[in-house]
Design a protein around this motif. Structure first.
Motif, PDB file in Angstrom:
ATOM      1  N   TYR A  37       0.695  -1.151   0.312  1.00  0.00           N
ATOM      2  CA  TYR A  37      -0.010  -0.038   0.218  1.00  0.00           C
ATOM      3  C   TYR A  37       0.309   1.271   0.090  1.00  0.00           C
ATOM      4  O   TYR A  37       2.007   1.038   0.176  1.00  0.00           O
ATOM      5  N   TYR A  38       0.256   2.207   0.028  1.00  0.00           N
ATOM      6  CA  TYR A  38       0.776   3.556  -0.959  1.00  0.00           C
ATOM      7  C   TYR A  38       0.853   4.276   0.841  1.00  0.00           C
ATOM      8  O   TYR A  38      -1.196   4.368   1.056  1.00  0.00           O
ATOM      9  N   TYR A  39       1.149   4.974   1.276  1.00  0.00           N
ATOM     10  CA  TYR A  39       1.136   6.155   2.425  1.00  0.00           C
ATOM     11  C   TYR A  39       1.339   7.477   2.542  1.00  0.00           C
ATOM     12  O   TYR A  39       2.629   7.542   2.031  1.00  0.00           O
ATOM     13  N   ILE A  40       0.895   8.945   2.519  1.00  0.00           N
ATOM     14  CA  ILE A  40       1.097   9.452   3.290  1.00  0.00           C
ATOM     15  C   ILE A  40       1.511  10.004   4.300  1.00  0.00           C
ATOM     16  O   ILE A  40       0.113   9.386   5.239  1.00  0.00           O
ATOM     17  N   LEU A  41       2.773  10.222   5.085  1.00  0.00           N
ATOM     18  CA  LEU A  41       3.050   9.970   6.075  1.00  0.00           C
ATOM     19  C   LEU A  41       3.333  10.946   6.777  1.00  0.00           C
ATOM     20  O   LEU A  41       4.351  11.979   5.917  1.00  0.00           O
ATOM     21  N   THR A  42       3.111  11.332   8.386  1.00  0.00           N
ATOM     22  CA  THR A  42       4.119  12.299   9.302  1.00  0.00           C
ATOM     23  C   THR A  42       4.127  11.802   9.819  1.00  0.00           C
ATOM     24  O   THR A  42       4.087  10.449  10.042  1.00  0.00           O
ATOM     25  N   GLY A  43       5.912  12.552  11.011  1.00  0.00           N
ATOM     26  CA  GLY A  43       6.716  12.112  11.753  1.00  0.00           C
ATOM     27  C   GLY A  43       7.573  12.482  12.512  1.00  0.00           C
ATOM     28  O   GLY A  43       7.870  13.842  11.808  1.00  0.00           O
ATOM     29  N   TYR A  44       8.469  11.982  12.880  1.00  0.00           N
ATOM     30  CA  TYR A  44       9.381  12.869  13.424  1.00  0.00           C
ATOM     31  C   TYR A  44      11.031  11.936  13.360  1.00  0.00           C
ATOM     32  O   TYR A  44      11.627  10.886  12.699  1.00  0.00           O
ATOM     33  N   TYR A  45      12.524  12.832  13.390  1.00  0.00           N
ATOM     34  CA  TYR A  45      13.678  12.528  13.298  1.00  0.00           C
ATOM     35  C   TYR A  45      14.380  12.542  15.017  1.00  0.00           C
ATOM     36  O   TYR A  45      13.494  13.265  15.293  1.00  0.00           O
ATOM     37  N   PRO A  46      14.046  11.249  15.115  1.00  0.00           N
ATOM     38  CA  PRO A  46      14.177  11.632  16.610  1.00  0.00           C
ATOM     39  C   PRO A  46      15.773  11.617  16.778  1.00  0.00           C
ATOM     40  O   PRO A  46      16.977  12.250  15.959  1.00  0.00           O
ATOM     41  N   ARG A  47      15.918  12.968  17.670  1.00  0.00           N
ATOM     42  CA  ARG A  47      17.417  13.597  18.105  1.00  0.00           C
ATOM     43  C   ARG A  47      18.722  13.288  18.380  1.00  0.00           C
ATOM     44  O   ARG A  47      19.905  13.459  18.870  1.00  0.00           O
ATOM     45  N   ASN A  48      18.650  11.459  18.880  1.00  0.00           N
ATOM     46  CA  ASN A  48      19.669  11.262  19.682  1.00  0.00           C
ATOM     47  C   ASN A  48      20.206   9.814  19.592  1.00  0.00           C
ATOM     48  O   ASN A  48      20.852   9.612  19.055  1.00  0.00           O
ATOM     49  N   ILE A  49      19.800  10.100  18.521  1.00  0.00           N
ATOM     50  CA  ILE A  49      20.461   8.948  16.484  1.00  0.00           C
ATOM     51  C   ILE A  49      20.993   9.543  15.748  1.00  0.00           C
ATOM     52  O   ILE A  49      20.727  10.942  15.343  1.00  0.00           O
ATOM     53  N   ARG A  50      22.366   9.428  15.727  1.00  0.00           N
ATOM     54  CA  ARG A  50      23.741   9.395  14.755  1.00  0.00           C
ATOM     55  C   ARG A  50      23.328  10.205  13.485  1.00  0.00           C
ATOM     56  O   ARG A  50      22.453  11.132  13.098  1.00  0.00           O
ATOM     57  N   GLN A  51      22.468   8.444  12.740  1.00  0.00           N
ATOM     58  CA  GLN A  51      21.425   8.860  11.653  1.00  0.00           C
ATOM     59  C   GLN A  51      20.357   8.982  11.737  1.00  0.00           C
ATOM     60  O   GLN A  51      20.072   8.037  12.661  1.00  0.00           O
ATOM     61  N   ARG A  52      20.007  10.017  10.911  1.00  0.00           N
ATOM     62  CA  ARG A  52      18.782  10.017  10.896  1.00  0.00           C
ATOM     63  C   ARG A  52      17.396   8.491  10.253  1.00  0.00           C
ATOM     64  O   ARG A  52      18.210   8.128   9.209  1.00  0.00           O
ATOM     65  N   GLN A  53      16.586   9.060  11.130  1.00  0.00           N
ATOM     66  CA  GLN A  53      15.621   7.813  10.817  1.00  0.00           C
ATOM     67  C   GLN A  53      14.254   8.082  10.731  1.00  0.00           C
ATOM     68  O   GLN A  53      14.444   9.536  11.051  1.00  0.00           O
ATOM     69  N   ILE A  54      13.783   7.916  10.209  1.00  0.00           N
ATOM     70  CA  ILE A  54      12.283   7.703   9.706  1.00  0.00           C
ATOM     71  C   ILE A  54      11.244   7.367  10.495  1.00  0.00           C
ATOM     72  O   ILE A  54      10.978   5.864  10.668  1.00  0.00           O
ATOM     73  N   HIS A  55      10.425   8.325  11.522  1.00  0.00           N
ATOM     74  CA  HIS A  55       9.951   7.356  12.673  1.00  0.00           C
ATOM     75  C   HIS A  55       8.409   8.316  12.585  1.00  0.00           C
ATOM     76  O   HIS A  55       8.027   8.995  12.516  1.00  0.00           O
ATOM     77  N   THR A  56       7.292   7.370  12.409  1.00  0.00           N
ATOM     78  CA  THR A  56       5.966   7.355  13.204  1.00  0.00           C
ATOM     79  C   THR A  56       5.455   7.042  14.211  1.00  0.00           C
ATOM     80  O   THR A  56       6.022   6.082  14.906  1.00  0.00           O
ATOM     81  N   GLY A  57       3.778   7.095  14.118  1.00  0.00           N
ATOM     82  CA  GLY A  57       3.121   6.310  15.253  1.00  0.00           C
ATOM     83  C   GLY A  57       2.066   6.956  15.361  1.00  0.00           C
ATOM     84  O   GLY A  57       1.653   8.224  14.797  1.00  0.00           O
ATOM     85  N   LEU A  58       1.083   6.787  15.816  1.00  0.00           N
ATOM     86  CA  LEU A  58      -0.634   6.542  15.775  1.00  0.00           C
ATOM     87  C   LEU A  58      -0.468   8.193  16.303  1.00  0.00           C
ATOM     88  O   LEU A  58      -1.472   8.837  15.851  1.00  0.00           O
ATOM     89  N   CYS A  59       0.542   9.537  16.820  1.00  0.00           N
ATOM     90  CA  CYS A  59       0.068  10.688  16.736  1.00  0.00           C
ATOM     91  C   CYS A  59       0.591  10.999  16.009  1.00  0.00           C
ATOM     92  O   CYS A  59      -0.275  12.874  15.254  1.00  0.00           O
ATOM     93  N   TYR A  60       0.836  10.909  14.289  1.00  0.00           N
ATOM     94  CA  TYR A  60       0.895  10.791  13.355  1.00  0.00           C
ATOM     95  C   TYR A  60       0.261  10.687  12.394  1.00  0.00           C
ATOM     96  O   TYR A  60      -0.743   9.965  13.314  1.00  0.00           O
ATOM     97  N   VAL A  61       0.242  11.581  11.144  1.00  0.00           N
ATOM     98  CA  VAL A  61      -0.687  11.049   9.990  1.00  0.00           C
ATOM     99  C   VAL A  61      -0.014   9.705   9.590  1.00  0.00           C
ATOM    100  O   VAL A  61       1.023   9.564   9.028  1.00  0.00           O
ATOM    101  N   GLN A  62      -1.383   9.129   8.702  1.00  0.00           N
ATOM    102  CA  GLN A  62      -0.793   7.843   7.765  1.00  0.00           C
ATOM    103  C   GLN A  62      -1.718   7.881   6.967  1.00  0.00           C
ATOM    104  O   GLN A  62      -3.373   6.742   7.545  1.00  0.00           O
ATOM    105  N   GLN A  63      -1.903   8.253   6.109  1.00  0.00           N
ATOM    106  CA  GLN A  63      -3.152   7.915   5.124  1.00  0.00           C
ATOM    107  C   GLN A  63      -2.756   6.894   3.613  1.00  0.00           C
ATOM    108  O   GLN A  63      -2.014   6.311   3.617  1.00  0.00           O
ATOM    109  N   ARG A  64      -3.880   5.580   4.181  1.00  0.00           N
ATOM    110  CA  ARG A  64      -3.414   4.521   3.207  1.00  0.00           C
ATOM    111  C   ARG A  64      -4.296   4.393   1.643  1.00  0.00           C
ATOM    112  O   ARG A  64      -5.606   5.350   2.066  1.00  0.00           O
ATOM    113  N   PHE A  65      -3.284   4.697   0.437  1.00  0.00           N
ATOM    114  CA  PHE A  65      -4.079   4.063  -0.210  1.00  0.00           C
ATOM    115  C   PHE A  65      -3.828   2.829  -1.022  1.00  0.00           C
ATOM    116  O   PHE A  65      -2.454   2.532  -0.823  1.00  0.00           O
TER     117      PHE A  65
END
Length: 137
Positions: free
Chosen positions: A95-123
């Motif tokens: 499936y395709y998703y429109i996602l929002t989320g955050y980059y954890p500040r304490n990780i050296r390599q930036r990772q893409i994180h999402t969760g229930l408090c963010y937007v996940q629209q499925r298509f």
């Protein structure tokens, strides 16, 4: 003394039992879009693998509509908590998703994180031609 020990034990058990995902109740969908670190369109390529307290999805990044960080981000993987009590989400392979989320500040390599408090629209289809991202100031 026994009473104080029992009271302290009960308080610890209550704190452990009550820990759950909580999101800001006043955030509108617009605020969720605008306050997130990123707004992206992805296709999920697998069912997610549990690794180090996270479920890690392989993704194909199709479009970046907004990002507060450029460069140094691993755009092949998406991280979320392993269960909903920790604000984790389940995404479906293919499936395709429109996602929002955050980059954890304490990780050296930036990772893409999402969760229930963010937007996940499925298509089922790629919505890139019809999707209009919200305007943010």
């Amino acid at each position: 003394m026994k009473f104080l020990f029992c009271l302290a034990l009960a308080a610890m058990v209550t704190v452990q039992y009550c820990s759950a995902c909580t999101c800001s109740p006043n955030n509108t969908v617009q605020e969720k879009y605008c306050n997130a670190d990123f707004l992206i369109l992805v296709k999920v390529l697998n069912d997610g693998i549990v690794y180090g307290g996270n479920r890690v999805y392989r993704i194909n990044l199709i479009a970046t509509y907004r990002s507060k960080v450029y460069g140094g981000v691993d755009v092949r993987k998406l991280y979320t908590a392993t269960n909903s009590a920790a604000c984790g989400v389940i995404l479906q392979k293919g499936y395709y998703y429109i996602l929002t989320g955050y980059y954890p500040r304490n990780i050296r390599q930036r990772q893409i994180h999402t969760g229930l408090c963010y937007v996940q629209q499925r298509f089922r289809f790629n919505p890139q031609r019809v999707y209009k991202p919200p305007r943010c100031n």
